[in-house]
Design a protein around this motif. Structure first.
Motif, PDB file in Angstrom:
ATOM      1  N   ASP A 173       1.221  -1.042   0.147  1.00  0.00           N
ATOM      2  CA  ASP A 173      -0.075   0.147  -0.211  1.00  0.00           C
ATOM      3  C   ASP A 173       0.751   1.046  -0.341  1.00  0.00           C
ATOM      4  OD1 ASP A 173      -2.180  -1.596   0.088  1.00  0.00           O
ATOM      5  OD2 ASP A 173      -2.924  -1.333   2.442  1.00  0.00           O
ATOM      6  N   GLU A 198      -2.253   8.046   1.417  1.00  0.00           N
ATOM      7  CA  GLU A 198      -3.122   8.298   1.922  1.00  0.00           C
ATOM      8  C   GLU A 198      -3.518   6.909   2.067  1.00  0.00           C
ATOM      9  OE1 GLU A 198      -6.346   9.944   3.182  1.00  0.00           O
ATOM     10  OE2 GLU A 198      -7.128   8.190   3.703  1.00  0.00           O
ATOM     11  N   ALA A 199      -3.432   5.864   1.517  1.00  0.00           N
ATOM     12  CA  ALA A 199      -3.355   4.501   2.118  1.00  0.00           C
ATOM     13  C   ALA A 199      -2.581   3.849   3.646  1.00  0.00           C
ATOM     14  CB  ALA A 199      -2.304   3.562   0.994  1.00  0.00           C
ATOM     15  N   ALA A 223      -4.782   5.530   6.130  1.00  0.00           N
ATOM     16  CA  ALA A 223      -6.305   5.320   6.140  1.00  0.00           C
ATOM     17  C   ALA A 223      -5.394   3.753   7.528  1.00  0.00           C
ATOM     18  CB  ALA A 223      -6.529   4.712   5.052  1.00  0.00           C
ATOM     19  N   ASP A 227      -5.549   4.634  11.074  1.00  0.00           N
ATOM     20  CA  ASP A 227      -7.513   5.112  11.405  1.00  0.00           C
ATOM     21  C   ASP A 227      -7.610   3.401  11.476  1.00  0.00           C
ATOM     22  OD1 ASP A 227      -8.187   7.379  10.911  1.00  0.00           O
ATOM     23  OD2 ASP A 227      -7.765   7.989   8.617  1.00  0.00           O
ATOM     24  N   LYS A 228      -7.755   2.702  10.653  1.00  0.00           N
ATOM     25  CA  LYS A 228      -8.559   1.549  11.063  1.00  0.00           C
ATOM     26  C   LYS A 228      -8.211   0.821  12.712  1.00  0.00           C
ATOM     27  CE  LYS A 228      -7.805  -0.799   7.284  1.00  0.00           C
ATOM     28  NZ  LYS A 228      -7.522  -1.856   6.069  1.00  0.00           N
ATOM     29  N   ARG A 252      -4.368  14.342  10.852  1.00  0.00           N
ATOM     30  CA  ARG A 252      -5.393  13.498  10.428  1.00  0.00           C
ATOM     31  C   ARG A 252      -5.857  12.321  12.409  1.00  0.00           C
ATOM     32  NH1 ARG A 252      -6.308  10.739   5.862  1.00  0.00           N
ATOM     33  NH2 ARG A 252      -7.452   8.505   6.337  1.00  0.00           N
TER      34      ARG A 252
END
Ligand code: BGP
Length: 480
Positions: A27, A105-106, A109, A112-113, A164
């Motif tokens: 990613d 961005e990946a 993300a 975030d998870k 973020r």
């Protein structure tokens, strides 16, 4: 007296991205400095290669594949009762070379998870911004923290993740074990000054001038990041992180007492004094002079350091050693260090001397000095575990280590220390930073992954899983 921990005490475990995430090139992630380290052992230092050789084994590349197992792993942490999880963000997942204008961005993300999953289980993340890694491109271009340019690049990365995750993360640490940068051996991990180097990690050569200049850059970066957080995100709490290597004078010879005082200052107090108090300590000037160090301090640096004082003090504690001036001193290995043997202590298979009383002593000494809230954010025992015929792991040695250290912290709390959290190192087995081994296991959870790269990544609960669960359920009161 009430023999338990304060209400709201944080219980959990600590990890580092490069040692357990795996997915090193997934990613959009860029190679990090650790991806160039091969596996080693107690006897054989890790080898560093300039390029990644597909025929060689680099244990950090796959780690224990937390990247694809995070839901299962965080659920297991929750089952033990964790209310805190210390983890780090991999800088090269966010900025693959450290020099891009826009983040990946990946990579963002993914975290975030992870944070959402922690929230689902009522677990507070404690996030280390730099845990022994940086994009390898910054090693090639700048020789790591030797260059001042790293300050702006690091602040940019921190600003991105602060923005973020501002609603998901409250507790942050700037640099893992920053004080390892005061020694040649630790500087390898802390400051990544290995541009152009290939060979055994034990042969990396850095000078005191390079070490302390690199540390100065990190102090400024840390100060700026703390300032930024305080200005923009008043809900944040930012801590330092030290590798506290408690040492005792080897004998009561006053010369040994002085030698140990000097070692305690260099190893344990120098960085804390700067990051907690906001200025260089009074003993620094003579130390610099005697070691040929002349710091290049730019306008505004001391202001960043003064205005960027940390909110709480955190440290790792595994062991202690002795320091003396007599030739007959027997030596032993330890965390990022060699030190004198102590006849009153036992050691792990890797030569780290087990000393729970030393933890109580260290907590009291640190708190007397700084008077701010504290957390023990790493403590643990690396040992070889065996899966027995019943499919279990009976790690009584580790249970004993855990209980004796929790008891020591409890005593320190009764002594009056403002201790607010404890995160055991490696709650799930992961790759050793020092040796690159998998068989040096710390976990409450066993991972079927081995030094030759084989394994199913299956997770198994060790006996210590249940012991820690009981300790947490009783808020540290039940140590039987
Ligand atoms: C600390 C590091 C950790 C961790 C731990 C155990 O110094 O912050 O990253 O690895 O020590 O050390 P090792 O992995 O060498 O056993």
């Amino acid at each position: 007296m009430d023999k338990k921990f304060p209400d709201g005490f944080f219980w959990g475990g600590a990890t580092a991205a490069n040692q357990f995430e795996g997915a090193w090139d997934v990613d959009g992630r860029g190679p990090s400095v650790d991806d160039h380290f091969m596996g080693g052992s107690f006897e054989k230092p890790r080898e560093i290669t300039l390029t990644i050789d597909p025929d060689k084994l680099y244990p950090n590349h796959d780690g224990i594949d937390f990247y694809h197992h995070y839901e299962e792993d965080i659920a297991l942490f929750a089952e033990m009762g964790f209310n805190m999880f210390r983890m780090s963000i991999s800088w090269s997942r966010i900025y693959p070379t450290g020099m891009e204008d826009e983040p990946n961005e990946a990579g963002l993300a993914f975290y975030d998870k992870v944070f959402d999953c922690c929230k689902k289980h009522g677990i507070e993340p404690l996030v280390t911004l730099s845990h022994y890694e940086m994009p390898y491109a910054l090693v090639e271009k700048y020789n790591g923290w030797e260059s001042r340019e790293l300050i702006d690049l690091f602040v940019k990365y921190c600003a991105t993740v602060f923005d973020r995750y501002q609603d998901k993360v409250k507790y942050w640490l700037t640099f893992n074990e920053i004080n390892c940068g005061t020694s040649e051996m630790g500087a390898l991990f802390e400051t990544s000054m290995i541009r152009g180097f290939e060979g055994p990690a034990s042969e990396v050569v850095v000078t005191p001038q390079q070490c302390f200049q690199a540390l100065h850059h990190q102090f400024v970066a840390s100060g700026r990041v703390v300032r930024l957080a305080h200005e923009k995100y008043p809900q944040f709490k930012i801590g330092n992180m030290e590798c506290f290597i408690l040492s005792y004078a080897a004998t009561c010879d006053p010369k040994d007492i002085l030698a140990n005082q000097a070692e305690m200052r260099r190893m344990n107090w120098y960085c804390g004094d700067v990051q907690v108090r906001g200025y260089y300590p009074s003993y620094a000037k003579r130390f610099w002079e005697e070691n040929g160090i002349s710091l290049n301090i730019a306008d505004g640096d001391m202001e960043d350091i003064a205005e960027g004082k940390v909110d709480f003090y955190t440290f790792s504690y595994y062991m202690s050693n002795t320091v003396g001036t007599h030739d007959d001193q027997e030596m032993t290995q330890g965390n990022m260090t060699f030190g004198g043997k102590n006849p009153y202590l036992e050691s792990t298979d890797w030569g780290w001397q087990i000393d729970p009383d030393g933890l109580r002593f260290a907590l009291n000494e640190i708190y007397d000095r700084y008077q701010i809230p504290m957390m023990v954010v790493e403590n643990g025992m690396g040992a070889k575990d065996e899966v027995t015929e019943d499919g279990k792991i009976h790690d009584d040695y580790r249970i004993d280590y855990l209980k004796r250290h929790v008891n020591a912290m409890r005593e320190a709390v009764m002594d009056g220390v403002d201790l607010v959290g404890y995160t055991w190192w490696g709650p799930i087995d992961l790759v050793s930073a020092g040796t690159g081994e998998m068989r040096k296991r710390y976990g409450f959870i066993y991972v079927d992954k081995h030094d030759d790269g084989t394994g199913t990544y299956k997770r198994l609960k060790k006996d210590n899983f249940y012991a820690y669960q009981k300790i947490i359920a009783s808020n540290g009161a039940d140590l039987d």
